[in-house]
Design an enzyme around this catalytic site. Structure first.
Site, PDB file in Angstrom:
ATOM      1  N   ASP A   9       0.858  -1.207   0.000  1.00 30.59           N
ATOM      2  CA  ASP A   9       0.000   0.000   0.000  1.00 30.59           C
ATOM      3  C   ASP A   9       0.890   1.252   0.000  1.00 30.59           C
ATOM      4  OD1 ASP A   9       0.921  -0.414   2.608  1.00 30.59           O
ATOM      5  OD2 ASP A   9      -0.908   0.303   3.567  1.00 30.59           O
ATOM      6  N   HIS A 240       8.974  -1.151   9.535  1.00 31.38           N
ATOM      7  CA  HIS A 240       7.936  -2.187   9.489  1.00 31.38           C
ATOM      8  C   HIS A 240       8.070  -3.078   8.244  1.00 31.38           C
ATOM      9  CE1 HIS A 240       5.800  -0.074  12.672  1.00 31.38           C
ATOM     10  NE2 HIS A 240       5.608   0.990  11.924  1.00 31.38           N
TER      11      HIS A 240
HETATM   12  C1  BDR Z   1       2.048  -0.821   8.640  1.00 35.32           C
HETATM   13  O1  BDR Z   1       1.017   0.123   8.354  1.00 35.32           O
HETATM   14  C2  BDR Z   1       1.428   0.990   7.331  1.00 35.32           C
HETATM   15  O2  BDR Z   1       1.218   2.302   7.709  1.00 35.32           O
HETATM   16  C3  BDR Z   1       2.896   0.753   7.119  1.00 35.32           C
HETATM   17  O3  BDR Z   1       3.240   0.931   5.762  1.00 35.32           O
HETATM   18  C4  BDR Z   1       3.097  -0.659   7.572  1.00 35.32           C
HETATM   19  O4  BDR Z   1       2.837  -1.563   6.523  1.00 35.32           O
HETATM   20  C5  BDR Z   1       2.559  -0.572  10.043  1.00 35.32           C
HETATM   21  O5  BDR Z   1       1.526  -0.723  10.971  1.00 35.32           O
HETATM   22 CA    CA Z   2       2.650  -0.760   4.251  1.00 34.70          CA
END
Ligand code: BDR
Ligand code: CA
Length: 302
Positions: A9, A240
């Site tokens: 995303d 992340h």
């Molecule tokens: C996840 O949520 C999105 O905002 C980041 O890209 C990551 O995949 C972290 O909670």
């Molecule tokens: Ca993400």
């Protein structure tokens, strides 16, 4: 080389994960699907196409996926974290390349049939496209080698609410279907991702590298640092999505990763607990530091 499919995303940390995978000599990135999460699926596809163009990688197909989560409406994205366009408000040079004619689900299903038993799937956004693909092609559970998914807050606090992590909270029904499907899933939750961060040293290394892609990533990181500075009190950001990519490739090695039955809740209600029948490998810690590994491969991307 091993065939990988990325569903994302895009997203600032998704962009870092993408650059890491592009720099990896063992990764054959067969395709990318996008989903609404940090930003709308269509904008995520635009961001992905623009990043690939900067990296000189117009060979990688990008397919737009689900705009809405299963049984609900897209909540509008994560503007305060990732900016109005998903990439910190940074205006990338716009490529004229268009998304693939196929949907993200078709792109994944076709790749799985081309690489039966071998395709590795990495997800760095909500699991909507994977759930839709499973509904369309139940054989995916054996065609796909495994799934590595960034998402969840198992013992650690959430980042959307006290308990909920964004990728799961944005489509808990899809997460329940994907985690309960019976294929090998490795979950990379906030428990581990909050522990591994880029610092200003890493951002400066990208900025100093001087390629269009690394310059763009360094620019995006500036607003990401601004957001997380309010949480951490320091200019650091959690890695992340790159962690999921690095664990999938084997560059990052889990230290504590038990098989657990997971219960997925939405609004305090258990959506499904079928995942308990198909335990998920949950990564809680790594054997080493992730940031240098991720940074080094990103610098190899172009
Ligand atoms: C996840 O949520 C999105 O905002 C980041 O890209 C990551 O995949 C972290 O909670
Ligand atoms: Ca993400």
């Amino acid at each position: 080389m091993t065939a990988f499919h990325l569903d994302c995303d895009t997203g600032i940390d998704d962009a870092l994960a993408l650059a890491y995978l592009l720099g990896h000599p063992g990764v054959d990135l067969t395709g990318i699907g996008t989903v609404s999460g940090n930003t709308a699926a269509g904008q995520a596809a635009r961001n992905t196409l623009d990043l690939l163009a900067l990296a000189g990688r117009d060979d990688v197909p990008v397919a737009t996926g689900a705009h809405h989560p299963l049984g609900g409406d897209f909540a509008g994205g994560a503007g305060p974290v990732h900016g109005s366009n998903g990439i910190g408000g940074v205006e990338l040079p716009h490529t004229t390349r268009m998304p693939d004619d196929r949907s993200a689900t078709d792109l994944l299903i076709e790749a799985a049939h081309r690489h039966p038993g071998e395709l590795r799937v990495i997800t760095t956004g909500p699991l909507t496209n994977l759930a839709l693909a499973l509904r369309r092609e139940p054989e995916l559970v054996t065609l796909v080698h495994d799934v590595t998914a960034m998402g969840g807050a198992v013992r650690a606090p959430g980042n959307i609410t006290g308990n909920a992590e964004a990728n799961i909270a944005n489509d808990p029904a899809a997460a329940a279907e994907v985690l309960g499907a019976g294929w090998p899933v490795t979950l990379v939750p906030l428990d581990v991702t909050m522990q591994h961060r880029f610092t200003e040293h890493d951002r400066a290394a990208l900025a100093g590298h001087g390629t269009p892609l690394t310059a763009a990533l360094a620019a995006m990181l500036t607003s990401y640092f601004d957001f997380y500075e309010t949480r951490f009190g320091e200019r650091q950001v959690p890695l992340h999505d790159p962690l999921a990519a690095g664990i999938a490739t084997g560059d990052l090695v889990p230290l504590d990763a038990p098989l657990l039955g997971l219960r997925i809740e939405s609004d305090g209600q258990v959506v499904e607990d079928t995942a308990a029948r198909h335990p998920t490998k949950v990564v809680f810690s790594l054997t080493g530091a992730a940031a240098p590994v991720i940074r080094t491969l990103i610098l190899e991307a172009v």
